[in-house]
Design a protein around this motif. Structure first.
Motif, PDB file in Angstrom:
ATOM      1  N   ILE A 136       0.801  -1.227   0.000  1.00  0.00           N
ATOM      2  CA  ILE A 136       0.000   0.000   0.000  1.00  0.00           C
ATOM      3  C   ILE A 136       0.836   1.281   0.000  1.00  0.00           C
ATOM      4  O   ILE A 136       0.272   2.370  -0.108  1.00  0.00           O
ATOM      5  CB  ILE A 136      -0.981   0.029   1.193  1.00  0.00           C
ATOM      6  N   PHE A 137       2.161   1.154   0.112  1.00  0.00           N
ATOM      7  CA  PHE A 137       3.022   2.340   0.086  1.00  0.00           C
ATOM      8  C   PHE A 137       4.066   2.213  -1.020  1.00  0.00           C
ATOM      9  O   PHE A 137       4.613   1.128  -1.250  1.00  0.00           O
ATOM     10  CB  PHE A 137       3.752   2.529   1.424  1.00  0.00           C
ATOM     11  N   MET A 138       4.354   3.325  -1.695  1.00  0.00           N
ATOM     12  CA  MET A 138       5.392   3.354  -2.718  1.00  0.00           C
ATOM     13  C   MET A 138       6.738   2.981  -2.101  1.00  0.00           C
ATOM     14  O   MET A 138       7.101   3.459  -1.027  1.00  0.00           O
ATOM     15  CB  MET A 138       5.464   4.749  -3.325  1.00  0.00           C
ATOM     16  N   GLN A 139       7.502   2.158  -2.795  1.00  0.00           N
ATOM     17  CA  GLN A 139       8.762   1.664  -2.253  1.00  0.00           C
ATOM     18  C   GLN A 139       9.944   2.554  -2.639  1.00  0.00           C
ATOM     19  O   GLN A 139      10.119   2.902  -3.811  1.00  0.00           O
ATOM     20  CB  GLN A 139       9.034   0.249  -2.756  1.00  0.00           C
ATOM     21  N   LEU A 140      10.741   2.888  -1.649  1.00  0.00           N
ATOM     22  CA  LEU A 140      11.996   3.606  -1.858  1.00  0.00           C
ATOM     23  C   LEU A 140      13.071   2.594  -2.248  1.00  0.00           C
ATOM     24  O   LEU A 140      13.243   1.577  -1.577  1.00  0.00           O
ATOM     25  CB  LEU A 140      12.403   4.332  -0.569  1.00  0.00           C
ATOM     26  N   LEU A 141      13.790   2.871  -3.339  1.00  0.00           N
ATOM     27  CA  LEU A 141      14.841   1.974  -3.801  1.00  0.00           C
ATOM     28  C   LEU A 141      16.232   2.499  -3.478  1.00  0.00           C
ATOM     29  O   LEU A 141      17.133   1.732  -3.121  1.00  0.00           O
ATOM     30  CB  LEU A 141      14.716   1.742  -5.312  1.00  0.00           C
ATOM     31  N   ASP A 142      16.433   3.814  -3.576  1.00  0.00           N
ATOM     32  CA  ASP A 142      17.759   4.388  -3.342  1.00  0.00           C
ATOM     33  C   ASP A 142      17.622   5.899  -3.223  1.00  0.00           C
ATOM     34  O   ASP A 142      16.574   6.469  -3.553  1.00  0.00           O
ATOM     35  CB  ASP A 142      18.703   4.035  -4.487  1.00  0.00           C
ATOM     36  N   TYR A 143      18.685   6.559  -2.779  1.00  0.00           N
ATOM     37  CA  TYR A 143      18.685   8.016  -2.657  1.00  0.00           C
ATOM     38  C   TYR A 143      20.118   8.512  -2.515  1.00  0.00           C
ATOM     39  O   TYR A 143      21.033   7.749  -2.165  1.00  0.00           O
ATOM     40  CB  TYR A 143      17.848   8.451  -1.440  1.00  0.00           C
ATOM     41  N   SER A 144      20.333   9.791  -2.809  1.00  0.00           N
ATOM     42  CA  SER A 144      21.675  10.363  -2.663  1.00  0.00           C
ATOM     43  C   SER A 144      21.982  10.527  -1.186  1.00  0.00           C
ATOM     44  O   SER A 144      21.110  10.867  -0.387  1.00  0.00           O
ATOM     45  CB  SER A 144      21.764  11.710  -3.382  1.00  0.00           C
ATOM     46  N   LYS A 145      23.239  10.292  -0.821  1.00  0.00           N
ATOM     47  CA  LYS A 145      23.617  10.307   0.586  1.00  0.00           C
ATOM     48  C   LYS A 145      25.068  10.722   0.747  1.00  0.00           C
ATOM     49  O   LYS A 145      25.859  10.714  -0.223  1.00  0.00           O
ATOM     50  CB  LYS A 145      23.370   8.935   1.205  1.00  0.00           C
ATOM     51  N   ASP A 146      25.430  11.092   1.973  1.00  0.00           N
ATOM     52  CA  ASP A 146      26.822  11.464   2.249  1.00  0.00           C
ATOM     53  C   ASP A 146      27.625  10.231   2.649  1.00  0.00           C
ATOM     54  O   ASP A 146      27.125   9.095   2.595  1.00  0.00           O
ATOM     55  CB  ASP A 146      26.882  12.555   3.324  1.00  0.00           C
ATOM     56  N   ALA A 147      28.871  10.439   3.084  1.00  0.00           N
ATOM     57  CA  ALA A 147      29.763   9.329   3.420  1.00  0.00           C
ATOM     58  C   ALA A 147      29.237   8.491   4.580  1.00  0.00           C
ATOM     59  O   ALA A 147      29.596   7.314   4.719  1.00  0.00           O
ATOM     60  CB  ALA A 147      31.155   9.868   3.750  1.00  0.00           C
ATOM     61  N   ASN A 148      28.384   9.101   5.413  1.00  0.00           N
ATOM     62  CA  ASN A 148      27.832   8.388   6.560  1.00  0.00           C
ATOM     63  C   ASN A 148      26.497   7.705   6.241  1.00  0.00           C
ATOM     64  O   ASN A 148      25.858   7.156   7.141  1.00  0.00           O
ATOM     65  CB  ASN A 148      27.638   9.355   7.729  1.00  0.00           C
ATOM     66  N   GLY A 149      26.083   7.799   4.994  1.00  0.00           N
ATOM     67  CA  GLY A 149      24.834   7.165   4.601  1.00  0.00           C
ATOM     68  C   GLY A 149      23.604   7.987   4.895  1.00  0.00           C
ATOM     69  O   GLY A 149      22.475   7.501   4.747  1.00  0.00           O
ATOM     70  N   GLU A 150      23.783   9.256   5.292  1.00  0.00           N
ATOM     71  CA  GLU A 150      22.656  10.123   5.600  1.00  0.00           C
ATOM     72  C   GLU A 150      22.168  10.835   4.333  1.00  0.00           C
ATOM     73  O   GLU A 150      22.978  11.145   3.444  1.00  0.00           O
ATOM     74  CB  GLU A 150      23.061  11.163   6.646  1.00  0.00           C
ATOM     75  N   PRO A 151      20.865  11.103   4.232  1.00  0.00           N
ATOM     76  CA  PRO A 151      20.344  11.816   3.054  1.00  0.00           C
ATOM     77  C   PRO A 151      21.066  13.138   2.843  1.00  0.00           C
ATOM     78  O   PRO A 151      21.136  13.973   3.751  1.00  0.00           O
ATOM     79  CB  PRO A 151      18.868  12.040   3.408  1.00  0.00           C
ATOM     80  N   ALA A 152      21.615  13.343   1.642  1.00  0.00           N
ATOM     81  CA  ALA A 152      22.410  14.538   1.350  1.00  0.00           C
ATOM     82  C   ALA A 152      22.633  14.610  -0.152  1.00  0.00           C
ATOM     83  O   ALA A 152      22.374  13.643  -0.879  1.00  0.00           O
ATOM     84  CB  ALA A 152      23.752  14.471   2.080  1.00  0.00           C
ATOM     85  N   PRO A 153      23.109  15.752  -0.662  1.00  0.00           N
ATOM     86  CA  PRO A 153      23.454  15.843  -2.085  1.00  0.00           C
ATOM     87  C   PRO A 153      24.490  14.790  -2.456  1.00  0.00           C
ATOM     88  O   PRO A 153      25.363  14.436  -1.651  1.00  0.00           O
ATOM     89  CB  PRO A 153      24.018  17.264  -2.226  1.00  0.00           C
ATOM     90  N   ASP A 154      24.406  14.283  -3.668  1.00  0.00           N
ATOM     91  CA  ASP A 154      25.347  13.271  -4.134  1.00  0.00           C
ATOM     92  C   ASP A 154      26.767  13.836  -4.147  1.00  0.00           C
ATOM     93  O   ASP A 154      26.999  14.925  -4.690  1.00  0.00           O
ATOM     94  CB  ASP A 154      24.948  12.830  -5.543  1.00  0.00           C
ATOM     95  N   PRO A 155      27.726  13.151  -3.551  1.00  0.00           N
ATOM     96  CA  PRO A 155      29.103  13.668  -3.489  1.00  0.00           C
ATOM     97  C   PRO A 155      29.720  13.932  -4.858  1.00  0.00           C
ATOM     98  O   PRO A 155      30.578  14.795  -5.002  1.00  0.00           O
ATOM     99  CB  PRO A 155      29.858  12.551  -2.753  1.00  0.00           C
ATOM    100  N   GLU A 156      29.267  13.208  -5.891  1.00  0.00           N
ATOM    101  CA  GLU A 156      29.883  13.344  -7.206  1.00  0.00           C
ATOM    102  C   GLU A 156      29.424  14.587  -7.953  1.00  0.00           C
ATOM    103  O   GLU A 156      30.220  15.240  -8.623  1.00  0.00           O
ATOM    104  CB  GLU A 156      29.613  12.095  -8.045  1.00  0.00           C
ATOM    105  N   ASP A 157      28.144  14.929  -7.860  1.00  0.00           N
ATOM    106  CA  ASP A 157      27.654  16.074  -8.641  1.00  0.00           C
ATOM    107  C   ASP A 157      26.867  17.094  -7.813  1.00  0.00           C
ATOM    108  O   ASP A 157      26.376  18.081  -8.358  1.00  0.00           O
ATOM    109  CB  ASP A 157      26.819  15.609  -9.833  1.00  0.00           C
TER     110      ASP A 157
END
Length: 665
Positions: A136-157
């Motif tokens: 019943i809920f949309m599934q999250l597959l992946d997201y941009s994160k920092d070195a600690n795995g926290e949600p953040a802008p992608d380090p590459e771009d």
């Protein structure tokens, strides 16, 4: 976030909660595993996904983000990838953007945890015990994160990304498809879909969240399952929400009366997030399975008639909504199924939020309990389908900023036929500069009167149909007329374009205006707070002459009026409509609609406050004691005056006196 496959026409089943998917191995019938891409322009992220950069791959677009189709390179499965735009030119992530981004990741993760019975027993339903959250809920597959795995802008771009499963279409698309094909839903299908929505929202509330912006567009079908999306605006139950919180959005036509009062009334500066807010929105959505359109579209359109912006129209609608004591439902809804009507009136669309049931409680209502719940859990039994259909997913395009009426939606030139003359004579066609204003009114410039005039206002535009018309002096002709089931018919308008291409464009724009999208998204924040404050000041200053300065749409004077239809001939009896009308306490002119069997606003208090009320020479009119209501011109565009008739001269004097009393000096 809610992205879906819009690369063509898919052929999914109607929303299903059964285990059998509508498409297998992540492929879609329109795109399949070998989805069309745009060659070298496609780009990878995280070393795992490819974003398709073609125009056809845009699933949705807002002021701060864009959602595209993509592919998991390792599995070949199609996915949805949301990219936030403000970093593309090296810009810094806005505070509200980061807040919504982190909230979305956090909520999506939490929603995938197994269901647990909450402390509040009214939010738990036994049906949830057999459900997997992914159903019943949309599934999250992946997201941009920092070195600690926290949600953040992608380090590459430096960009923000969210990768989710890809939907086929939204519930809004499903309803629109049925409306276009004029295929109503069966009672069995309405019950089945109602169960799925109620179950999904009960699950969200059991997790401790309130959606705040629940509507058909925010329920999407993923491989045959109906799921909740756009959770980045969700808040935890019990949270105090302020009008200055720029991370929260809502849609006026689906929000509850108490939310409307929170936005409009001075006495309510904050509101506590409660599941009851979503319950009302669910009730409004269930009604659309019957009407195949937003049930308060006509009411909302009436406020668009003379509003200076879509935002002001929304505020006027919220003011009306906040004052209602009983949810006025269309006749079609009231006559569809007595058990459903009881669910709506006594359980869901209850104006007092303290008396409103929760979604979990509503699952025990006899209407929803019928047929049991076995197939809605984790079983292999097939689900009842609403009906197989081909549905075209329309990309979501959201603009978080309000646009004033001055900037037209579309403008150009058309030939307009002069009424009551031969269509085969070239001299009876006049070339006009014409445009669609931002409030969806069709306007033109009259060289004879040297004025910009409204040909069909927004309220009437929402009720028209556009048809080709042949056999005239002008080729590329088309006709604007009222839909056959409308109680107040407008005079037919015959127009012609200069070329077949122009005709196609004009028809497209006019049809879009006629199907006015009333689920406009409003975003809280400082700008919203300032706009509401300005609205309150302007409107209340205009209403100072209303006796007692009392808010509300209750009548202060009521009677019978005859109304001349738009563009009508006074000498023709069938061009006049009898209406029970009244002047409300807040200065609005309200009428009873026999078709809808409910009250609708004809002129808002702000319309009346600046209008000119006059008697006219009746000439050859078939009705006596005529008076007109001439609305104030907006941005130099003048409206056709409303013409009314009353039985006696004395009664006409009374109407004019009271309407003039509500007008400004």
């Amino acid at each position: 976030m809610g992205c879906s496959n819009s690369s063509g026409k898919a052929s999914p089943q109607a929303p299903s909660a059964g285990n059998k998917p509508a498409a297998t191995n992540g492929s879609l019938k329109a795109g399949g595993n070998g989805a069309k891409t745009s060659g070298n322009h496609d780009r990878p992220i995280f070393g795992k996904y490819k974003i398709f950069m073609g125009k056809e791959d845009v699933m949705g677009k807002g002021s701060s983000s864009i959602c595209r189709r993509g592919k998991d390179i390792t599995t070949g499965k199609l996915v949805a990838i949301k990219v936030y735009k403000e970093q593309s030119s090296g810009g810094k992530v806005k505070t509200t953007t980061m807040q919504k981004y982190k909230r979305q990741i956090s909520v999506l993760k939490e929603l995938m945890e197994p269901f647990k019975e909450p402390d509040d027993g009214t939010l738990w339903a036994p049906q949830l015990a057999t459900m997997k959250p992914s159903q019943i809920f949309m599934q999250l597959l992946d997201y941009s994160k920092d070195a600690n795995g926290e949600p953040a802008p992608d380090p590459e771009d430096g960009m923000l990304y969210v990768v989710t499963e890809l939907a086929q279409y939204s519930l809004k698309d499903f309803i629109a498809d049925r409306r276009e094909k004029q295929k109503s839903l069966s009672k069995e299908a309405v019950r089945d879909l109602s169960k799925r929505i109620m179950l999904a929202m009960a699950g969200l509330h059991a997790k401790g969240f309130v959606h705040v912006d629940m509507k058909p567009e925010n329920l999407m079908v993923f491989d045959g399952r109906l799921k909740v999306i756009d959770v980045d605006g969700c808040v935890r139950i019990g949270t105090k929400v302020s009008i200055n919180d720029g991370s929260i959005s809502f849609s006026p036509c689906y929000c509850a009366p108490e939310w409307a009062r929170f936005i409009i009334k001075d006495s309510e500066s904050t509101i506590v997030a409660s599941p009851s807010l979503d319950v009302w929105s669910v009730g409004m959505t269930l009604c659309e399975f019957i009407t195949l359109d937003a049930i308060w579209k006509v009411q909302y359109a009436s406020f668009m008639r003379n509003a200076q912006s879509q935002r002001e129209a929304g505020f006027l609608f919220l003011e009306w909504l906040g004052d209602i004591k009983w949810a006025p439902l269309p006749r079609a809804v009231e006559k569809f199924d007595p058990a459903l009507l009881d669910l709506l009136h006594e359980w869901l669309l209850v104006c007092d939020p303290k008396k409103r049931k929760s979604c979990a409680q509503a699952l025990s209502n006899p209407y929803l309990a019928e047929g049991g719940w076995e197939k809605y859990g984790d079983s292999n039994k097939p689900a009842v389908e609403a009906a197989p259909t081909k549905i075209e997913r329309v990309a979501r395009h959201e603009d978080d900023t309000d646009i004033a009426t001055q900037a037209p939606i579309f403008k150009g030139t058309l030939w307009k036929h002069s009424s009551n003359t031969s269509t085969k004579d070239q001299q009876n066609w006049i070339r006009r500069d014409m445009w669609l204003s931002r409030n969806s009114s069709l306007c033109y410039y009259s060289q004879k009167e040297n004025k910009r005039l409204v040909l069909i206002d927004a309220a009437k535009m929402s009720k028209i149909q556009v048809k080709d018309s042949n056999g005239h002096a002008k080729a590329n002709a088309f006709e604007l007329s009222s839909k056959s089931d409308e109680e107040e018919q407008i005079e037919k308008v015959l127009l012609a374009a200069d070329s077949p291409e122009d005709k196609v464009t004009w028809r497209e724009k006019l049809e879009q205006a006629a199907t006015m999208d009333v689920d406009q998204k409003f975003i809280l924040g400082e700008q919203m707070a300032d706009d509401v404050a300005a609205f309150k000041l302007a409107v209340r200053n205009r209403r100072i002459k209303v006796d007692g300065n009392t808010d509300g749409f209750e009548p202060t004077f009521k009677g019978t009026l005859w109304k001349l239809k738009s563009g009508g001939d006074r000498s023709q009896p069938d061009h006049w409509f009898e209406r029970t009308m009244w002047i409300a306490k807040n200065g609005s002119l309200v009428y009873h609609s026999p078709k809808e069997e409910r009250s609708l606003v004809y002129y808002t208090a702000s319309d009346i406050a600046t209008a000119k009320i006059r008697t006219i020479d009746e000439g050859n009119a078939c009705k006596p004691n005529i008076f007109t209501v001439q609305l104030q011109a907006k941005d130099g565009v003048e409206f056709e005056p409303g013409e009314f008739s009353v039985e006696t001269t004395a009664m006409r004097g009374k109407w004019i006196e009271l309407l003039s009393h509500a007008c400004g000096p």
